[in-house]
Design a protein around this motif. Structure first.
Motif, mmCIF file in Angstrom:
data_model
loop_
_atom_site.group_PDB
_atom_site.id
_atom_site.type_symbol
_atom_site.label_atom_id
_atom_site.label_comp_id
_atom_site.label_asym_id
_atom_site.label_seq_id
_atom_site.Cartn_x
_atom_site.Cartn_y
_atom_site.Cartn_z
ATOM 1 N N MET A 249 0.845 -1.214 0.000
ATOM 2 C CA MET A 249 0.000 0.000 0.000
ATOM 3 C C MET A 249 0.876 1.259 0.000
ATOM 4 S SD MET A 249 -3.324 -0.161 -0.153
ATOM 5 C CE MET A 249 -4.161 1.114 0.791
ATOM 6 N N ILE A 250 1.965 1.245 0.777
ATOM 7 C CA ILE A 250 2.874 2.403 0.794
ATOM 8 C C ILE A 250 3.448 2.612 -0.610
ATOM 9 C CG2 ILE A 250 5.136 3.212 1.629
ATOM 10 C CD1 ILE A 250 4.441 1.999 4.357
ATOM 11 N N ALA A 251 3.902 1.520 -1.216
ATOM 12 C CA ALA A 251 4.523 1.621 -2.541
ATOM 13 C C ALA A 251 3.517 2.153 -3.567
ATOM 14 C CB ALA A 251 5.070 0.259 -2.966
ATOM 15 N N VAL A 252 2.321 1.591 -3.558
ATOM 16 C CA VAL A 252 1.329 2.006 -4.559
ATOM 17 C C VAL A 252 0.885 3.454 -4.303
ATOM 18 C CG1 VAL A 252 -0.949 1.520 -5.528
ATOM 19 C CG2 VAL A 252 0.577 -0.369 -4.954
ATOM 20 N N ALA A 253 0.739 3.810 -3.031
ATOM 21 C CA ALA A 253 0.362 5.200 -2.718
ATOM 22 C C ALA A 253 1.443 6.141 -3.246
ATOM 23 C CB ALA A 253 0.175 5.379 -1.213
ATOM 24 N N ARG A 254 2.700 5.767 -3.091
ATOM 25 C CA ARG A 254 3.788 6.625 -3.590
ATOM 26 C C ARG A 254 3.726 6.745 -5.109
ATOM 27 N NH1 ARG A 254 5.802 10.600 -1.854
ATOM 28 N NH2 ARG A 254 6.688 9.702 0.045
ATOM 29 N N ILE A 255 3.520 5.608 -5.782
ATOM 30 C CA ILE A 255 3.500 5.616 -7.245
ATOM 31 C C ILE A 255 2.320 6.443 -7.770
ATOM 32 C CG2 ILE A 255 3.140 4.115 -9.283
ATOM 33 C CD1 ILE A 255 4.807 1.953 -7.675
ATOM 34 N N VAL A 256 1.179 6.342 -7.106
ATOM 35 C CA VAL A 256 -0.020 7.038 -7.600
ATOM 36 C C VAL A 256 -0.036 8.503 -7.167
ATOM 37 C CG1 VAL A 256 -2.560 7.081 -7.511
ATOM 38 C CG2 VAL A 256 -1.360 4.899 -7.689
ATOM 39 N N LEU A 257 0.386 8.792 -5.936
ATOM 40 C CA LEU A 257 0.233 10.170 -5.431
ATOM 41 C C LEU A 257 1.525 10.989 -5.473
ATOM 42 C CD1 LEU A 257 -2.061 8.350 -3.545
ATOM 43 C CD2 LEU A 257 -2.664 10.722 -3.172
ATOM 44 N N GLU A 258 2.605 10.367 -5.734
ATOM 45 C CA GLU A 258 3.917 10.972 -6.017
ATOM 46 C C GLU A 258 4.521 11.903 -4.966
ATOM 47 O OE1 GLU A 258 3.277 12.652 -9.938
ATOM 48 O OE2 GLU A 258 3.751 10.747 -10.891
ATOM 49 N N ASP A 259 3.985 13.122 -4.813
ATOM 50 C CA ASP A 259 4.738 14.107 -4.014
ATOM 51 C C ASP A 259 4.144 14.393 -2.638
ATOM 52 O OD1 ASP A 259 2.507 15.372 -4.923
ATOM 53 O OD2 ASP A 259 3.525 17.130 -5.728
ATOM 54 N N ILE A 260 3.405 13.432 -2.101
ATOM 55 C CA ILE A 260 2.850 13.603 -0.748
ATOM 56 C C ILE A 260 3.837 13.053 0.290
ATOM 57 C CG2 ILE A 260 0.450 13.467 -1.495
ATOM 58 C CD1 ILE A 260 0.568 10.517 -0.469
ATOM 59 N N ASN A 261 3.586 13.356 1.558
ATOM 60 C CA ASN A 261 4.353 12.735 2.636
ATOM 61 C C ASN A 261 3.678 11.427 3.038
ATOM 62 O OD1 ASN A 261 6.359 14.603 2.865
ATOM 63 N ND2 ASN A 261 5.472 15.678 4.624
ATOM 64 N N ILE A 262 4.482 10.390 3.227
ATOM 65 C CA ILE A 262 3.932 9.096 3.665
ATOM 66 C C ILE A 262 4.723 8.623 4.875
ATOM 67 C CG2 ILE A 262 3.449 6.692 3.030
ATOM 68 C CD1 ILE A 262 3.365 7.504 0.105
ATOM 69 N N ALA A 263 4.010 8.284 5.940
ATOM 70 C CA ALA A 263 4.683 7.844 7.171
ATOM 71 C C ALA A 263 4.942 6.344 7.157
ATOM 72 C CB ALA A 263 3.824 8.203 8.380
#
Ligand code: SAH
Ligand code: SF4
Length: 353
Positions: A249-263
């Motif tokens: 989920m972290i990986a996919v969120a990064r790929i889809v949302l790109e420039d957000i902060n993820i904890a």
């Protein structure tokens, strides 16, 4: 725009080689969009008193096996100043949910004190549940600027299944909208691996984040707490699976949302000692070291197996630094590390006006 079908496929990956490729791609998107610095938010879990009864949570109101505590103002400010002196850049103040006037006023004055004591330098994130629009406005004025409020699941049926009747999905969503309207950097997230939750549900969670245009995400594996009504489902909860799913989920969120902060959340570490480093490798860029005084830690158990209950903030600091270096990253000390997305979207908006 990445299609729902592709998101489902990424979340369903179950062979090691494809998984490595997914994480490598997410890591690349991360470095291109937010760099490879990790930002700290020292988290102060200042009270476990909660008026709500989320069925999964260890500090839910009806759990009588919890010693309820509330840190004093001095203790909270001292913890925040420790983070400041340790160059952490930001703190998160988190607690169970209360919305009575005494609570709202207290947070307001705490925010002002912390801002004053740190000469406005310490960034403050709040994570204290659903509040009225007026309260969100007051606290924003008082100096906090980021807020974490997980939607928990974007699927209304699942939300209903894991919350009592009087907890409303629509109210929570409205609270998120109010935060955004007030100007907060708004963070949300979901529980991953709830019984009955499918990759389709999780794909819809990713689309929800995108559609809502979130600035930050904090999400992690669901972990059973034995003093909750959901203990009865424990046979259908597999921690390793939930950890893997959370990393995907972290990986996919990064790929889809790109420039957000993820904890990279502590719950990842509760399942695997290196869980948070794995989170950084999968695309996360924020770590929230627990700086709550050791004497309170064992009473802030949202789930079982929370790590580092007997390590104080100083011990956690040196341990973390080693872990982050192992993950090949460095720490952005003394910086707020705000969500680049928040500023980019505002620039675009003001440019368009
Ligand atoms: N009361 C506030 C903040 C504290 S709870 C709120 O609910 O927003 C912070 C988060 O802990 C919740 O959003 C929830 O997603 C998570 N949490 C609660 N119980 C959990 C469990 N059993 N496993 C994993 N995460 C849990
Ligand atoms: Fe309270 Fe938050 Fe736990 Fe729900 S998740 S019971 S609101 S502390």
């Amino acid at each position: 725009m990445i299609e729902r079908k592709e998101i489902i496929e990424m979340l369903a990956i179950d062979n090691d080689q494809e998984l490595e490729q997914l994480f490598a791609k997410a890591y690349q998107v991360k470095t291109e969009n937010v760099g490879n610095k990790v930002f700290y938010r020292g988290i102060v879990e200042f009270s476990n008193i909660c008026t709500k009864n989320c069925l999964y949570c260890g500090i839910r109101k009806d759990n009588k096996n919890v010693d309820r505590y509330e840190m004093t103002d001095d203790e909270i400010i001292e913890a925040a100043m420790w983070a400041h002196d340790s160059h952490y850049g930001s703190v998160v103040l988190q607690s169970g949910e209360r919305s009575d006037a005494a609570f709202v006023n207290r947070i307001n004055s705490l925010l002002k004190s912390i801002k004053k004591r740190s000469n406005g330098k310490l960034g403050i994130t709040l994570s204290v549940g659903e509040q009225s629009k007026e309260t969100f406005e007051r606290w924003y004025e008082a100096g906090a600027h980021r807020y974490l409020l997980r939607i928990e699941t974007s699927n209304k049926e699942l939300y209903k299944k894991y919350h009592p009747e009087n907890h409303s999905y629509d109210t929570r969503l409205q609270a998120l909208r109010n935060l955004k309207k007030t100007g907060w950097q708004t963070g949300t997230g979901v529980l991953i691996g709830l019984p009955g939750q499918t990759v389709e549900h999780l794909a819809d969670d990713i689309l929800f984040f995108k559609d809502f245009d979130v600035d930050m995400i904090g999400m992690g594996p669901y972990i059973v707490h034995n003093d909750t009504p959901m203990k009865s489902y424990s046979d259908s909860v597999y921690p390793e699976n939930n950890l893997n799913l959370a990393l995907k989920m972290i990986a996919v969120a990064r790929i889809v949302l790109e420039d957000i902060n993820i904890a990279s959340t502590t719950a990842l570490q509760a399942i695997n000692p290196t869980g948070r480093e794995l989170g950084l490798r999968a695309g996360a860029n924020i770590i929230m070291p627990v700086i709550t005084d050791v004497k309170y830690r064992s009473n802030y158990l949202l789930y079982e197996g929370k790590p580092c209950l007997d390590e104080n903030a100083v011990q956690c600091r040196s341990c973390l630094e080693r872990r982050i270096a192992t993950a090949g990253e460095s720490v952005g000390y003394d910086q707020w590390g705000d969500s680049p997305h928040y500023y980019r979207k505002r620039q675009i908006r003001s440019h368009n006006r």
